[in-house]
Write a protein that holds these residues in place. Structure first.
Motif, PDB file in Angstrom:
ATOM      1  N   ILE A 256       0.854  -1.217   0.000  1.00 41.14           N
ATOM      2  CA  ILE A 256       0.000   0.000   0.000  1.00 41.14           C
ATOM      3  C   ILE A 256       0.875   1.247   0.000  1.00 41.14           C
ATOM      4  N   LYS A 257       1.915   1.213   0.807  1.00 42.78           N
ATOM      5  CA  LYS A 257       2.783   2.389   0.909  1.00 42.78           C
ATOM      6  C   LYS A 257       3.557   2.641  -0.389  1.00 42.78           C
ATOM      7  N   SER A 258       4.074   1.560  -0.959  1.00 42.39           N
ATOM      8  CA  SER A 258       4.848   1.783  -2.186  1.00 42.39           C
ATOM      9  C   SER A 258       3.938   2.166  -3.352  1.00 42.39           C
ATOM     10  N   ASP A 259       2.728   1.604  -3.359  1.00 40.82           N
ATOM     11  CA  ASP A 259       1.762   2.008  -4.394  1.00 40.82           C
ATOM     12  C   ASP A 259       1.412   3.488  -4.270  1.00 40.82           C
ATOM     13  N   ALA A 260       1.208   3.906  -3.007  1.00 43.60           N
ATOM     14  CA  ALA A 260       0.834   5.310  -2.753  1.00 43.60           C
ATOM     15  C   ALA A 260       1.942   6.231  -3.249  1.00 43.60           C
ATOM     16  N   LYS A 261       3.157   5.855  -2.942  1.00 48.59           N
ATOM     17  CA  LYS A 261       4.300   6.688  -3.329  1.00 48.59           C
ATOM     18  C   LYS A 261       4.389   6.805  -4.851  1.00 48.59           C
ATOM     19  N   GLU A 262       4.260   5.656  -5.485  1.00 45.00           N
ATOM     20  CA  GLU A 262       4.341   5.603  -6.946  1.00 45.00           C
ATOM     21  C   GLU A 262       3.219   6.427  -7.596  1.00 45.00           C
ATOM     22  N   ASN A 263       2.045   6.238  -7.030  1.00 47.99           N
ATOM     23  CA  ASN A 263       0.854   6.933  -7.508  1.00 47.99           C
ATOM     24  C   ASN A 263       1.027   8.453  -7.412  1.00 47.99           C
ATOM     25  N   ILE A 264       1.497   8.893  -6.247  1.00 51.96           N
ATOM     26  CA  ILE A 264       1.676  10.332  -6.023  1.00 51.96           C
ATOM     27  C   ILE A 264       2.756  10.892  -6.961  1.00 51.96           C
ATOM     28  N   GLU A 265       3.837  10.164  -7.106  1.00 50.47           N
ATOM     29  CA  GLU A 265       4.907  10.613  -8.018  1.00 50.47           C
ATOM     30  C   GLU A 265       4.338  10.868  -9.412  1.00 50.47           C
ATOM     31  N   LYS A 266       3.546   9.905  -9.850  1.00 50.32           N
ATOM     32  CA  LYS A 266       2.981   9.968 -11.193  1.00 50.32           C
ATOM     33  C   LYS A 266       2.037  11.179 -11.325  1.00 50.32           C
ATOM     34  N   ILE A 267       1.139  11.297 -10.341  1.00 48.09           N
ATOM     35  CA  ILE A 267       0.156  12.396 -10.403  1.00 48.09           C
ATOM     36  C   ILE A 267       0.861  13.752 -10.321  1.00 48.09           C
ATOM     37  N   PHE A 268       1.845  13.823  -9.419  1.00 50.25           N
ATOM     38  CA  PHE A 268       2.535  15.107  -9.251  1.00 50.25           C
ATOM     39  C   PHE A 268       3.202  15.548 -10.558  1.00 50.25           C
ATOM     40  N   ASP A 269       3.919  14.620 -11.166  1.00 57.40           N
ATOM     41  CA  ASP A 269       4.613  14.952 -12.419  1.00 57.40           C
ATOM     42  C   ASP A 269       3.637  15.423 -13.493  1.00 57.40           C
ATOM     43  N   GLU A 270       2.491  14.760 -13.504  1.00 56.16           N
ATOM     44  CA  GLU A 270       1.462  15.078 -14.495  1.00 56.16           C
ATOM     45  C   GLU A 270       0.873  16.480 -14.233  1.00 56.16           C
ATOM     46  N   ARG A 271       0.543  16.763 -12.963  1.00 51.56           N
ATOM     47  CA  ARG A 271      -0.098  18.044 -12.627  1.00 51.56           C
ATOM     48  C   ARG A 271       0.882  19.201 -12.740  1.00 51.56           C
ATOM     49  N   GLU A 272       2.152  18.895 -12.480  1.00 50.68           N
ATOM     50  CA  GLU A 272       3.167  19.946 -12.520  1.00 50.68           C
ATOM     51  C   GLU A 272       3.294  20.537 -13.920  1.00 50.68           C
ATOM     52  N   LYS A 273       2.942  19.730 -14.915  1.00 49.65           N
ATOM     53  CA  LYS A 273       3.069  20.182 -16.303  1.00 49.65           C
ATOM     54  C   LYS A 273       1.969  21.160 -16.716  1.00 49.65           C
ATOM     55  N   LEU A 274       0.902  21.220 -15.912  1.00 54.93           N
ATOM     56  CA  LEU A 274      -0.224  22.078 -16.311  1.00 54.93           C
ATOM     57  C   LEU A 274       0.175  23.553 -16.207  1.00 54.93           C
ATOM     58  N   PRO A 275      -0.319  24.359 -17.130  1.00 59.65           N
ATOM     59  CA  PRO A 275       0.045  25.783 -17.118  1.00 59.65           C
ATOM     60  C   PRO A 275      -0.667  26.559 -15.997  1.00 59.65           C
TER      61      PRO A 275
END
Lengths: 330, 324
Positions: free
Chosen positions: A284-303
């Protein structure tokens, strides 16, 4: 949902919240986020309370309630959008990080001045009572808020009008640099007595005790239409905000709070109750970390939001003064 | 069309009554407004008619009254909080400025606060420092608020009806000096006065007066008594004020005098003066003058010296007329 499912969902939200918290703090240190108020250490008390709520219940939260929001279904992407102030942020990038809003999930919009969410919470509860509805209002605040006139006003009004409000004091023992001993000479839960309402104290680091108390109190508030003050004792493991350096004032403390870390306590109990195995927890913890990394990178790209949003929503309809200023600036 | 001669207290009272009858989301809350009918009797009889749940005698806590009203508004009700005297509003200032006014903007339009905050303001009743203040500039300086002040019973009704239709917070300033001192013909039926539109209450070509609230009768009476050829503009809406009407009049007359009870420095007069300087400096034939309350606390025994009066207005008239 049976007990096991309820707690697994809660633990997953805790893990997700912890992963998000770590990521945002790290990103702030890297210069990718402007500011943030960490929530580390306050996951159990918020989620324990959230477990006992209904969807229709309304939350007048404060700026450290990300775990609460995640548990009630606010997507991590929406939290990150607010923190980045990007084009997908519901608030259109207007507020500094940690000031979320989610009407869809019955979370109010957050202000900076502490405890000013409390009096409006009583008004929302009055509306519920007036319309004879069955939902309740929860309002959250830190220990420092207990010194404000807004705390006093709201507690008194909720008691006088017998309103269905849960006052949740998230006592993390620090108001920026001021320790709780210098904030008040009385335990916060005891203040309820002076207003003629029930007050309870609970170990906010323990998800299980938090849920147990929250369930009893919320049922009572819903049934009796009377307020309660819950003091959930926790510990601010992190700084007040990413702009704060606790080394200046926390010198005498011998602990970083990790021995009372709500995650550790929850994990131990999840295993004891056979709700999760140690392996499942790690997953659960490693999934959460992976999930957040992915979402963060994606949202960071938004203008950033378009400049056309700068002058809207001041009033329902704009006026000539704002129109003129807009014309001049844009 | 039937109408009645009413004073401002009666006009506001009957308007609230009319609106409450048709909309059960309207809740009045404030100190002594129920059983007692309010210290100025503006809400007289409404609790008997609509019950204590809708006309709430609140504990003595201005920030709580306003804060609670904000929560009601957010929950879909239409609260009308009363602050007994505008002088007592300051503990609620945080709620007004940081919650009500900013809610729509900060939530990206997800939330809004439709609330009409009524409060009597201004001097003329020998109330001293704490029952006489004119704080309109504090509110006008806050984006998100609409600030109104009627100058007669007819406008009080029409403006209140418009305010109640607004989806945003309105500060409804009631000039207590005029509560019972003037009557006007008030139609029984519902009518509204648009927000942001001033009224030209006296017409002329020689100079322009801009005023509002309690000073309107003082200015009009002076102008009429001395046969001054002047436009008198009653703002009615202080924020957003009606710049167009002011501008058109000043372009016609070339002279501007602003009259208000509030202290001169950084009051509405300063704003209107700057507004005209920016847009019509070529039209001006005399300095823009302000006749205002002085920058001192509001006095008790000598209040006549504080309030702008005929004599001070005449002095300003002479100065702009004689300017070469």
């Amino acid at each position: 949902m049976d007990e096991k499912e309820l707690f697994v969902k809660a633990y997953k939200a805790m893990a997700l919240s912890r992963a998000l918290d770590r990521k945002i703090v790290m990103a702030q240190r890297q210069g990718r986020v402007g500011f943030y108020t960490p929530t580390i250490g306050q996951e159990a008390l918020q989620i324990g309370l959230s477990m006992a709520l209904e969807k229709e219940d309304v939350v007048y939260q404060y700026y450290r309630d990300v775990p609460f929001m995640l548990h009630r279904g606010v997507p991590p992407a929406a939290i990150i959008d607010q923190i980045m102030g990007n084009s997908s942020d519901v608030e259109k990038g207007r507020q500094m990080p940690s000031h979320y809003s989610s009407k869809q999930h019955n979370f109010m919009s957050i202000q900076s001045p502490v405890a000013t969410n409390l009096p409006p919470a009583t008004g929302a509860a009055y509306a519920i009572k007036y319309r004879k509805k069955n939902n309740i209002v929860v309002t959250t605040f830190g220990d420092g808020s207990s010194s404000t006139p807004d705390f006093h006003a709201a507690m008194n009004l909720a008691a006088v009008y017998e309103l269905p409000v849960v006052f949740l004091c998230e006592n993390n023992k620090w108001a920026i640099s001021l320790p709780i001993e210098k904030q008040t000479k009385v335990e916060i839960w005891k203040k309820a007595d002076a207003y003629g309402m029930k007050g309870v104290k609970v170990d906010g680091n323990d998800l299980f005790s938090m849920y147990e108390i929250a369930k009893i109190e919320i049922e009572r508030v819903r049934k009796e239409k009377k307020p309660v003050l819950i003091e959930a004792v926790s510990y601010r493991i992190g700084p007040h905000s990413t702009s704060d350096d606790p080394n200046k004032y926390r010198t005498a403390e011998i602990t970083d709070g990790s021995e009372k870390d709500p995650m550790t306590i929850a994990e131990k109990k999840m295993i004891e109750h056979n709700y999760l195995t140690a392996e499942e927890i790690e997953k659960i913890k490693s999934d959460a970390k992976e999930n957040i990394e992915k979402i963060f990178d994606e949202r960071e790209k938004l203008p950033a939001p378009g400049t056309d949003t700068l002058f809207t929503d001041v009033y329902e309809k704009s006026n000539w003064i704002i129109d003129e200023e807009k014309e001049e600036i844009l | 069309m039937s109408s009645k001669q009413l004073n401002m207290v009666q006009a506001i009272n009957s308007t609230l009554d009319m609106l409450m009858k048709e909309d059960d989301s309207i809740i009045l809350l404030g100190e002594d407004i129920g059983k007692d009918g309010g210290v100025f009797r503006v809400t007289e009889g409404l609790q008997a008619k609509y019950g204590a749940e809708r006309v709430m005698d609140t504990p003595l806590v201005e920030l709580g009254i306003v804060g609670m009203a904000i929560g009601m508004a957010l929950a879909g009700l239409k609260p009308v909080p009363e602050i007994q005297f505008q002088d007592f509003i300051f503990t609620a200032f945080d709620q007004i400025v940081n919650q009500a006014a900013k809610m729509r903007y900060r939530s990206g339009g997800e939330y809004n606060v439709p609330m009409v905050l009524r409060t009597p303001y201004g001097g003329g009743i020998r109330g001293g420092l704490y029952h006489s203040q004119s704080g309109e500039a504090y509110f006008a300086h806050t984006a998100g608020l609409t600030v109104l002040s009627p100058s007669n019973p007819y406008d009080a009704k029409g403006l209140l009806i418009s305010a109640m239709k607004s989806k945003d917070p309105v500060i409804f300033l009631e000039p207590k000096k005029l509560y019972r001192s003037i009557k006007s013909d008030v139609p029984d039926e519902k009518y509204s006065i648009p927000l942001g539109k001033a009224a030209l209450v006296h017409e002329g070509n020689g100079m322009t007066f801009v005023t509002y609230g309690s000073m309107v009768p003082t200015v009009v009476n002076t102008v009429v008594k001395h046969s001054i050829d002047a436009d008198v503009i009653d703002l009615r809406t202080i924020m957003p004020y009606d710049g167009e009407t002011i501008l058109n009049s000043v372009k016609k007359t070339g002279k501007l005098i602003i009259v208000h009870e509030a202290p001169r420095t950084l009051g509405m007069g300063a704003e209107i003066s700057a507004f005209i300087s920016e847009r019509a400096v070529d039209y001006l034939q005399a300095p823009i003058l302000r006749v205002c309350g002085p920058d001192i606390p509001f006095p008790y025994k000598l209040e006549e010296y504080y309030m702008p009066n005929e004599e001070r207005i005449l002095k300003a008239i002479n100065r702009v007329q004689e300017f070469r």
